[in-house]
Structure formats: structure tokens, C-alpha cells
Design a protein around this motif. Structure first.
Motif, PDB file in Angstrom:
ATOM      1  N   ASP A 161     -12.062  -7.104 -26.408  1.00  0.00           N
ATOM      2  CA  ASP A 161     -11.738  -8.135 -25.419  1.00  0.00           C
ATOM      3  C   ASP A 161     -10.316  -7.905 -24.943  1.00  0.00           C
ATOM      4  O   ASP A 161      -9.427  -7.523 -25.695  1.00  0.00           O
ATOM      5  N   VAL A 162     -10.137  -8.076 -23.631  1.00  0.00           N
ATOM      6  CA  VAL A 162      -8.844  -7.809 -23.016  1.00  0.00           C
ATOM      7  C   VAL A 162      -8.040  -9.087 -23.052  1.00  0.00           C
ATOM      8  O   VAL A 162      -8.413 -10.076 -22.412  1.00  0.00           O
ATOM      9  N   SER A 163      -6.956  -9.100 -23.788  1.00  0.00           N
ATOM     10  CA  SER A 163      -6.134 -10.305 -23.743  1.00  0.00           C
ATOM     11  C   SER A 163      -4.911 -10.001 -22.902  1.00  0.00           C
ATOM     12  O   SER A 163      -4.315  -8.932 -23.007  1.00  0.00           O
ATOM     13  N   GLY A 164      -4.560 -10.962 -22.041  1.00  0.00           N
ATOM     14  CA  GLY A 164      -3.456 -10.741 -21.139  1.00  0.00           C
ATOM     15  C   GLY A 164      -3.904  -9.959 -19.915  1.00  0.00           C
ATOM     16  O   GLY A 164      -3.953  -8.739 -19.918  1.00  0.00           O
ATOM     17  N   VAL A 165      -4.273 -10.697 -18.863  1.00  0.00           N
ATOM     18  CA  VAL A 165      -4.688 -10.022 -17.629  1.00  0.00           C
ATOM     19  C   VAL A 165      -3.451  -9.839 -16.750  1.00  0.00           C
ATOM     20  O   VAL A 165      -2.452 -10.533 -16.931  1.00  0.00           O
ATOM     21  N   PRO A 166      -3.470  -8.897 -15.823  1.00  0.00           N
ATOM     22  CA  PRO A 166      -2.316  -8.750 -14.926  1.00  0.00           C
ATOM     23  C   PRO A 166      -2.144  -9.998 -14.058  1.00  0.00           C
ATOM     24  O   PRO A 166      -3.131 -10.607 -13.626  1.00  0.00           O
ATOM     25  N   VAL A 167      -0.880 -10.363 -13.801  1.00  0.00           N
ATOM     26  CA  VAL A 167      -0.600 -11.610 -13.090  1.00  0.00           C
ATOM     27  C   VAL A 167      -1.201 -11.604 -11.681  1.00  0.00           C
ATOM     28  O   VAL A 167      -1.581 -12.641 -11.151  1.00  0.00           O
ATOM     29  N   GLY A 168      -1.306 -10.405 -11.081  1.00  0.00           N
ATOM     30  CA  GLY A 168      -1.866 -10.319  -9.728  1.00  0.00           C
ATOM     31  C   GLY A 168      -3.296 -10.819  -9.659  1.00  0.00           C
ATOM     32  O   GLY A 168      -3.723 -11.379  -8.639  1.00  0.00           O
ATOM     33  N   ALA A 169      -4.037 -10.630 -10.763  1.00  0.00           N
ATOM     34  CA  ALA A 169      -5.414 -11.118 -10.788  1.00  0.00           C
ATOM     35  C   ALA A 169      -5.425 -12.640 -10.777  1.00  0.00           C
ATOM     36  O   ALA A 169      -6.248 -13.274 -10.117  1.00  0.00           O
ATOM     37  N   LEU A 184      -2.595   1.057 -11.617  1.00  0.00           N
ATOM     38  CA  LEU A 184      -3.274  -0.227 -11.514  1.00  0.00           C
ATOM     39  C   LEU A 184      -2.275  -1.379 -11.483  1.00  0.00           C
ATOM     40  O   LEU A 184      -2.451  -2.350 -10.753  1.00  0.00           O
ATOM     41  N   ARG A 185      -1.196  -1.249 -12.283  1.00  0.00           N
ATOM     42  CA  ARG A 185      -0.242  -2.348 -12.312  1.00  0.00           C
ATOM     43  C   ARG A 185       0.488  -2.511 -10.973  1.00  0.00           C
ATOM     44  O   ARG A 185       0.928  -3.593 -10.630  1.00  0.00           O
ATOM     45  N   TRP A 186       0.591  -1.420 -10.196  1.00  0.00           N
ATOM     46  CA  TRP A 186       1.193  -1.558  -8.875  1.00  0.00           C
ATOM     47  C   TRP A 186       0.193  -2.088  -7.853  1.00  0.00           C
ATOM     48  O   TRP A 186       0.554  -2.786  -6.928  1.00  0.00           O
ATOM     49  N   LEU A 187      -1.051  -1.727  -8.042  1.00  0.00           N
ATOM     50  CA  LEU A 187      -2.074  -2.176  -7.099  1.00  0.00           C
ATOM     51  C   LEU A 187      -2.359  -3.663  -7.267  1.00  0.00           C
ATOM     52  O   LEU A 187      -2.527  -4.390  -6.295  1.00  0.00           O
ATOM     53  N   ALA A 240       0.832  -1.201   0.000  1.00  0.00           N
ATOM     54  CA  ALA A 240       0.000   0.000   0.000  1.00  0.00           C
ATOM     55  C   ALA A 240       0.866   1.251   0.000  1.00  0.00           C
ATOM     56  O   ALA A 240       0.549   2.251  -0.664  1.00  0.00           O
ATOM     57  N   GLY A 241       1.995   1.194   0.730  1.00  0.00           N
ATOM     58  CA  GLY A 241       2.921   2.328   0.759  1.00  0.00           C
ATOM     59  C   GLY A 241       3.512   2.596  -0.611  1.00  0.00           C
ATOM     60  O   GLY A 241       3.631   3.750  -1.049  1.00  0.00           O
ATOM     61  N   ALA A 242       3.871   1.505  -1.321  1.00  0.00           N
ATOM     62  CA  ALA A 242       4.431   1.650  -2.665  1.00  0.00           C
ATOM     63  C   ALA A 242       3.403   2.283  -3.601  1.00  0.00           C
ATOM     64  O   ALA A 242       3.707   3.214  -4.346  1.00  0.00           O
ATOM     65  N   ALA A 243       2.154   1.788  -3.543  1.00  0.00           N
ATOM     66  CA  ALA A 243       1.109   2.299  -4.433  1.00  0.00           C
ATOM     67  C   ALA A 243       0.855   3.783  -4.176  1.00  0.00           C
ATOM     68  O   ALA A 243       0.741   4.578  -5.114  1.00  0.00           O
ATOM     69  N   LEU A 244       0.788   4.151  -2.882  1.00  0.00           N
ATOM     70  CA  LEU A 244       0.540   5.561  -2.555  1.00  0.00           C
ATOM     71  C   LEU A 244       1.656   6.446  -3.098  1.00  0.00           C
ATOM     72  O   LEU A 244       1.401   7.514  -3.682  1.00  0.00           O
ATOM     73  N   ALA A 245       2.904   5.980  -2.948  1.00  0.00           N
ATOM     74  CA  ALA A 245       4.033   6.778  -3.424  1.00  0.00           C
ATOM     75  C   ALA A 245       3.989   6.928  -4.949  1.00  0.00           C
ATOM     76  O   ALA A 245       4.261   8.007  -5.482  1.00  0.00           O
ATOM     77  N   VAL A 246       3.619   5.853  -5.649  1.00  0.00           N
ATOM     78  CA  VAL A 246       3.535   5.921  -7.107  1.00  0.00           C
ATOM     79  C   VAL A 246       2.449   6.921  -7.518  1.00  0.00           C
ATOM     80  O   VAL A 246       2.679   7.818  -8.343  1.00  0.00           O
TER      81      VAL A 246
END
Lengths: 262, 328
Positions: free
Chosen positions: B300-308, B168-171, B96-102
Motif C-alpha cells: 500500500d502506498v502511503s503518502g501520495v504526491p500533493v499534486g494528486a 513523476l514528481r515534476w509532472l 510542461a517545459g520544466a517536465a520536458l527539460a527534467v
């Protein structure tokens, strides 16, 4: 029991407690080598606090604790751990650890963090497992054991430390009658054959009377009575320390005092 | 326990090589397999193929493996610190700290490439705050800290929604579009954090017995706690800066590691590192292979983020592990 030898462990004017609450106030106690001392007292009397402060697990508020005549907090902590073993009352069970892995940790003070990066299975560990009757259970997971077996595993860990002094906080908790007797015999054996000094908190007064050389009765953080079981376990002290009306008779087996509530 | 470990030692190199090859041969752009082989043997003449394989696919799989290992080891350390196997790197609030800083840097200085240093700095700063404030209870303080920081992030995004696609990619955590530079920034952390974590193993084995027992064994709990927390936060920060706050790897990898290798940190740390590396890289393979079509949305979205993917796979896996453990 010799009274001329210098104490192995001593508290001078010791005050201790949790946060700002004083549980033990201005207490002085000397523990002679090769003796078994039982700390007794009602709940909240400060016996565990005293024991944990003697073990430098709790920080003292005033006074000092001496190990072999030297202030315990001036000795390096590993140095203390090589001479003094502690069995705490509330121990965490690490998820998934086995009996052998727990007992192995008793070697930490002797071997140090770097050597302990290798697995050890030495004589001290084997003896500790043997003495507590845990050799057949050595590879069992702690969380698969009964409360009593787990307690014995913790005692084995403390024994694997191979220290001259043992501080045991309610060591007989969770143990069935047979294992309580075994443990008390083990304590006597360690004193007689290995010259160990043991201080333990006990709830069972008859156990204290039967197996301790000396009984220290605490109430409200003060020593109310201190001496041999016969000197301490009298109807008078039982009333003043525990508010219990009791009859003290002679134990037909040992000849020591035996307390029977009225 | 012993046969499981032997199986692991034999299988992981095979799995690792297979994963790397899968990443190099598969991908969202079309490179024929013979061309990949030619690139790997240095005989490819088509520069676009070489670029795709060596500058896109290779860093992607390397960053995935590295970040996975760091998250897993950080998870083991955080679990040890709070003496609870349900903790994970996110318990410290560093993600969360990283995301806020970004988000903060994107709002304040839009158009500057500050994301990487911001993520790293935000994570490390959160770790420092946690250490100072949370001495009594890291788990509660870390979770609260994370909640506060996440709320601040949401607030910033409400005020200025421009950075939302970038943040979003950091979250969520994503390995899309990793470059050789990401790998260059990541590997020094691996070299420092992983061996340091392992060297702490014997102290951790004592630490997890609880404060009284650990003190009784002569462990100086204060300094050990500070060092362990520092290494845990550094590992998580480096992984998050490289791949974002990928969920569950730091929780599942140590959990599976414990099932395979037991509680001994001397074994648990390397085993979890390997498992985390394989897990994140495998999830990434799934992540770029699937495409999602939402009803009502034309593209259509191809390639979802790995976190999902890690969250979707991780949650049921963890649930079944906990069930199994309770039955055993």
C-alpha cells in the motif's frame, strides 16, 4: 464656435486601418476647441477607426495626428491621457470589479502607477459619479448592472480623467432614451461650462443634428460632407452617404434639421 | 467584502501557525510530541529527532507555503494577462517545459543531479518562447505549447522509461523529501517575485480593462505585458522547480481570492498569495496522511504526491465556485 482658434486635435493626411487593410485614407480633419463634433456614416465607413487613431489607440499608417499642434505619438502616453480621454466601444468588464473601482482607474494618468498603489476616492471621481448619476450604484459590481448602467460607468471613468478633450465611440449604445438625452445634455454642459472639446461617433443622425456643432459624414474612409448640421444633413448627403431616401424637416423644438426616412 | 477581508486578516496568521505546527508535529516517521517541542526550543539531545524536524519537516512546510504563494500570484498575473479568470500558470505551458527539460537531462545525462536547474531552465525557456511566439494570443499559444512539450516528454519516456519515477514528481507535483537546500533555492524568488507582482498591481488594474481603454489611460501596454509575463513565468518556474507542476493552486487561490477580496489587484495579489500558501501546505498535510491501497497490488502506498490531492480537491471546489458565481 470660433474658427480662428488653432485646432486642439487635428489629423493631417491620415491613413489608418487594421493590419494591411486601409480603412481611412488620406484624411484631414481639424477639431476646434470647445466644440462638439459628431462623426456619422454607415457601418464600415471608418468613423470608429478614425476616432481610435485620433486617440492613438490604433496605430496610423501614414500622415499625422496633432494634439495641441504637437505630434501625438511624440508625446508620452500618460501626457496624452491627461489631455485626452477615450471611451472605446468594446470594453472588457473585469471580473468582480465595482463601479467605483472602474471609475478610480480614470485617475491613473493624473496620479501615475506608484500613487495608484493606494486607494483613491477624490473629487474628480465623486464628480464623475455624480454627473453620470451613478453615485447610488458606486459599490455595485459591474457584472450585476444593466448594459446601460455599465456604459455610464465607463463614461464616468472617462470623465474622472478630467481631460480637455473627449473621444467617445458610440457613447449612447445600450442607453435608454432618457439616459441618451441625459448624456447628450451632459456633453453640452461639459462644452459650455467646462470648455471641453468632444468628438463622438454617433449612429443616430437626429442626435447628431440636435447636439453637435459640427457633423462629419464619412463613407469608405473619406469625408463626404463636413459642416454644421444644417449643411450636412440634407436629402442629398443622406442619399450619397447612407443610400437613404429621406425628408429633412425642421425640428419643432430646436429648429435644427430632423431627418425622417421616406 | 470588508468583513470578509477583516476575517481573512485575523484568521490567516492563526491558520498559518496551526499549519506549520501540524507539519512539524505530524509526519510519516514517529517523533514524540515532547521531542518536537524540545527540538524547537533547542534542548533535544537525540540527533535523529532534530534531523527529522528541522531538516525534513521544516523545509517541507516552508517549501509548500512558498511554492503555494508563488503559484497563486503567478495565477493572478496569468489571468490578468489573458483577461480570463480561468487561466492559470499551466496556461503558459511552463510546467510542461520544466517536465520536458527534467526528462531530457535524465535521458541524456543519467545519474547527474540536474533536475533543479533543468526544471527552472525549462520553465523559463518556455516562457521566453511564449512571449516571442504568442504576442497575439497567449492563452491559445501557451496551451498549444504545453501540449507539444507534453507530447515530446511522453515520446522521450517511451524511448527511455528509466527516468519515469523521478520525473513523476515534476509532472504531478510533490513535496516529498524536500531538503533545506530546496528552501534555500526557493526563498530568494519569493523575495523578488511577490513584491514585484504587488508593485505591478495598479498597472494590472488598468491593463485588465482591455487594450483600447488601457492605452487611452496612458498605459504603455507593450512593456507592461512583457514585465507581467516575466514575473508570472519566473514565479511559476521557481515554484515548479521546487515542488513540481502542482495543479489547481494557481487557479483556485486567485478565484477564492477574488470572492473574498474583489477584483482590485492591490488586494487580490497579497490575498491570493496567502491563500495559495495555506492551500498547498494544507493539501500536503492531507497528502502525506493518506495511504492508498490499490486492488491487486500488494504494497500500500502511503503518502501520495500533493499534486494528486490538489487536483482531487481543487476540481470540485472550482466547480462549486463557478456554479455559485453564476447563480449570484
Amino acid at each position: 464656435m470660433s474658427t480662428t482658434e488653432p485646432p486642439v486635435l487635428a489629423a493631417r493626411g491620415l491613413s489608418a486601418g487594421h493590419a494591411r487593410r486601409v480603412v481611412v485614407a488620406d484624411l484631414t480633419l481639424e477639431v476646434r476647441p470647445r466644440t462638439v463634433t459628431a462623426l456619422v456614416g454607415p457601418n464600415g465607413s471608418g468613423k470608429s477607426t478614425l476616432l481610435m487613431t485620433l486617440a492613438r489607440v490604433l496605430r496610423r499608417q501614414a500622415g499625422e495626428v496633432l494634439l495641441d499642434d504637437r505630434p501625438i505619438d511624440r508625446l508620452p502616453s500618460t501626457e496624452v491621457a491627461r489631455r485626452l480621454g477615450v471611451l472605446p466601444q468594446t470594453a472588457v468588464v473585469p471580473t468582480g470589479a465595482t463601479v467605483r473601482e472602474l471609475v478610480e482607474q480614470g485617475r491613473y494618468p493624473q496620479l501615475g502607477p506608484w500613487a495608484m498603489l493606494r486607494r483613491h476616492d477624490d473629487g474628480a471621481m465623486r464628480r464623475a459619479l455624480e454627473l453620470t448619476g451613478l453615485t447610488p450604484l458606486a459599490d455595485r459590481r459591474l457584472d450585476s448592472l444593466s448594459g446601460g448602467e455599465r456604459q455610464r460607468a465607463w463614461i464616468a471613468m472617462t470623465l474622472a480623467q478630467e481631460t480637455g478633450v473627449l473621444l467617445l465611440d458610440e457613447p449612447t449604445t445600450y442607453l435608454d432614451v432618457r439616459h441618451q438625452i441625459d448624456l447628450m445634455r451632459l456633453v453640452e454642459h461639459l462644452r459650455d461650462d467646462h470648455g471641453l472639446t468632444v468628438v463622438m461617433v454617433l449612429h443616430d443622425l437626429n442626435q447628431a443634428a440636435r447636439h453637435a456643432d459640427r457633423v462629419v459624414a464619412l463613407r469608405d474612409g473619406r469625408v463626404l460632407a463636413d459642416g454644421t448640421p444644417r449643411e450636412v444633413l440634407t436629402s442629398g448627403t443622406l442619399r450619397s452617404v447612407f443610400d437613404v431616401d429621406a425628408l429633412v424637416v425642421d425640428d419643432p423644438v430646436t429648429g435644427r434639421p430632423l431627418f425622417v426616412a421616406r | 467584502m470588508r468583513w470578509r477581508l477583516s476575517a481573512l486578516v485575523l484568521l490567516t496568521p492563526v491558520a498559518g501557525v496551526a499549519l506549520v505546527l501540524a507539519h512539524l508535529f505530524l509526519g510519516r516517521s514517529d517523533v514524540p510530541a515532547p521531542a518536537v517541542l524540545r527540538v524547537l526550543t533547542g534542548r533535544e539531545t537525540e540527533p535523529a529527532y532534530a534531523l527529522i524536524v528541522l531538516d525534513y519537516r521544516l523545509p517541507r512546510v516552508l517549501v509548500g507555503l512558498g511554492a503555494g504563494a508563488l503559484l497563486a500570484v503567478s495565477g493572478v498575473l496569468v489571468q490578468a494577462v489573458v483577461r480570463n479568470p480561468l487561466a492559470e500558470p499551466a496556461t503558459t505551458g511552463v510546467g510542461a517545459g520544466a517536465a520536458l527539460a527534467v526528462v531530457g537531462t535524465l535521458v541524456l545525462w543519467p545519474g547527474h543531479a540536474l533536475a533543479y536547474p533543468a526544471a527552472l531552465g525549462g520553465a523559463l525557456a518556455t516562457g521566453a518562447v511564449l512571449y516571442v511566439v504568442g504576442r497575439r494570443s497567449f492563452a491559445v499559444t501557451g496551451v498549444l505549447l504545453g501540449a507539444v512539450l507534453a507530447a515530446l516528454t511522453s515520446l522521450l519516456l517511451v524511448v527511455d522509461s528509466a527516468p519515469i519515477s523521478v520525473v513523476l514528481r515534476w509532472l504531478v507535483g510533490s513535496l516529498n523529501a524536500r531538503t533545506p537546500q530546496d528552501w534555500t533555492l526557493l526563498w530568494p524568488w519569493l523575495v523578488v517575485v511577490l513584491p514585484t507582482a504587488w508593485l505591478l498591481a495598479s498597472r494590472l488594474n488598468v491593463w485588465v480593462l482591455g487594450e483600447p481603454a488601457a492605452t487611452g489611460l496612458g498605459l504603455r501596454t507593450g512593456p507592461v505585458l512583457a514585465v507581467v509575463l516575466l514575473v508570472a513565468v519566473a514565479g511559476a518556474a521557481a515554484a515548479i522547480a521546487a515542488a513540481g507542476a502542482v495543479a489547481f493552486v494557481g487557479l483556485v487561490a486567485p478565484h477564492v481570492g477574488r470572492l473574498l477580496a474583489g477584483a482590485d489587484h492591490r488586494v487580490l495579489i497579497p490575498v491570493s498569495a496567502v491563500l495559495g500558501a495555506l492551500l498547498l501546505s494544507l493539501a500536503d498535510l492531507v497528502a502525506f496522511s493518506v495511504s492508498v491501497q490499490l486492488p491487486g497490488i500488494a504494497t500500500d502506498v502511503s503518502g501520495v504526491p500533493v499534486g494528486a490531492v490538489t487536483a482531487l480537491i481543487g476540481a470540485p471546489v472550482l466547480a462549486s465556485l463557478v456554479r455559485r458565481e453564476n447563480r449570484a
